[in-house]
Design an enzyme around this catalytic site. Sequence first.
Site, short mmCIF file in Angstrom:
data_model
loop_
_atom_site.label_atom_id
_atom_site.label_comp_id
_atom_site.label_asym_id
_atom_site.label_seq_id
_atom_site.Cartn_x
_atom_site.Cartn_y
_atom_site.Cartn_z
N HIS A 18 0.56 3.19 -4.90
CA HIS A 18 0.28 2.76 -3.52
C HIS A 18 -1.21 2.48 -3.35
O HIS A 18 -1.99 3.39 -3.09
CB HIS A 18 0.76 3.84 -2.54
CG HIS A 18 0.72 3.44 -1.10
ND1 HIS A 18 1.77 3.66 -0.24
CD2 HIS A 18 -0.23 2.82 -0.35
CE1 HIS A 18 1.46 3.21 0.97
NE2 HIS A 18 0.23 2.70 0.92
N GLU A 206 3.69 7.93 8.79
CA GLU A 206 2.24 8.07 8.63
C GLU A 206 1.63 8.31 10.02
O GLU A 206 1.01 9.32 10.27
CB GLU A 206 1.65 6.81 7.98
CG GLU A 206 0.13 6.84 7.82
CD GLU A 206 -0.43 5.52 7.32
OE1 GLU A 206 0.26 4.50 7.40
OE2 GLU A 206 -1.60 5.51 6.86
N ASP A 296 -4.20 4.64 -1.63
CA ASP A 296 -4.03 3.83 -0.42
C ASP A 296 -5.08 2.71 -0.36
O ASP A 296 -4.73 1.54 -0.53
CB ASP A 296 -4.07 4.67 0.85
CG ASP A 296 -3.28 4.03 2.00
OD1 ASP A 296 -2.56 3.05 1.74
OD2 ASP A 296 -3.38 4.52 3.14
#
Length: 361
Positions: A18, A206, A296
């Site tokens: 990710h 999230e 991320d």
Amino acid sequence: MIPVTEDLVRRIPKVLLHEHLDGGLRPNTILELAEQLGVDLPESDPERLATWFHRGADRGSLPLYLEGFGTTIAIMQTADALERIAYEAILDAAAENIVYIELRFHPGYHTQRGLSLEGVMNAVLSGLDRGSRETGVEYGLIVCAMRNMDPSVSLEMAELAVNYRNKGVVGFDLAGEEAGHPPKKHVEAFHYVQRANGNITIHAGEAFGKESIWQALQWCGAHRIGHATHLLEDMVLDENGKLVSMGTLAQYVLDKRIPLEICLLSNIHTGAAESLATHPFPLYWRYRFRVTLNTDNRLMSNTTMTKEMWTAAREYNLDLDDLEKITINAMKSAFIPHKRRLKLIYETIKTGYQKLRLELA
Ligand SMILES: [Zn+2]
């Protein structure tokens, strides 16, 4: 037992599932491309520019976190720029011993100066491919739809992802501001990918509750969940933080081995978790959810894969075996064919760990 140090974490073979292409640029590259393209930047020194991105991101809110992307996207508007940024992402991965990486982005953001969607895709894939040939790092590209956009755009992205799947695209994602934008609004795009036997991961839980994770899995057919921080809402803990019981959603995620793409530092920056001490990762790990660790956005969150794993090891007392397990979790969950995953697990990851163990024993 071999003590885990930051240097050791840098040397172990790593897997990153990710990472956003538009959130991991080198500050120097941004400066050079901005000059070529005539884009104004708030800082002209690479270090100060990096700090500007990080400060902008670290404000405890996902919408504020996302603001900096306007600046990176502004310079990602030519084929050369996209090729270079993708290429450098692979070089950066190789430099910290990432052996497999999945990068994601929304192609529709990169057509502001006349590139077609195909032009965007070809440039990014060509950069990834050049990097991979030079370094041996394997990759997969994920096409993102954006939650705040019209569902028809998502469908177009889904079609793009499916059209490019033999050229390096391995999956489809939904990203962007979560509150007020439920995944099921984009269900048509997900059904398109499902019907084409494609892979789906969705940012969920999230900035919003467990409902979002439930929709991602049960309406949209997600095979993996990005973040899943709010899955904690489906668990009951006692005063010592021990798990007492869990709801059917958490049980489903556990039983079906749904991979969770955990991004520790980014979660602190967006406010998804208040602190590392209260982040649900160690709980998910202890109760054997299939967790993975991820960056991320390396630029916005001032992080690297080494830093994420080192942070987890230090904060939650993980040993070398734990880090290997988390890495194998990630490799098992990658969106490339089973045979290639096994090859990376047995010939690269396990042998890499074994070599380090022998060397350090
Ligand atoms: Zn993300």
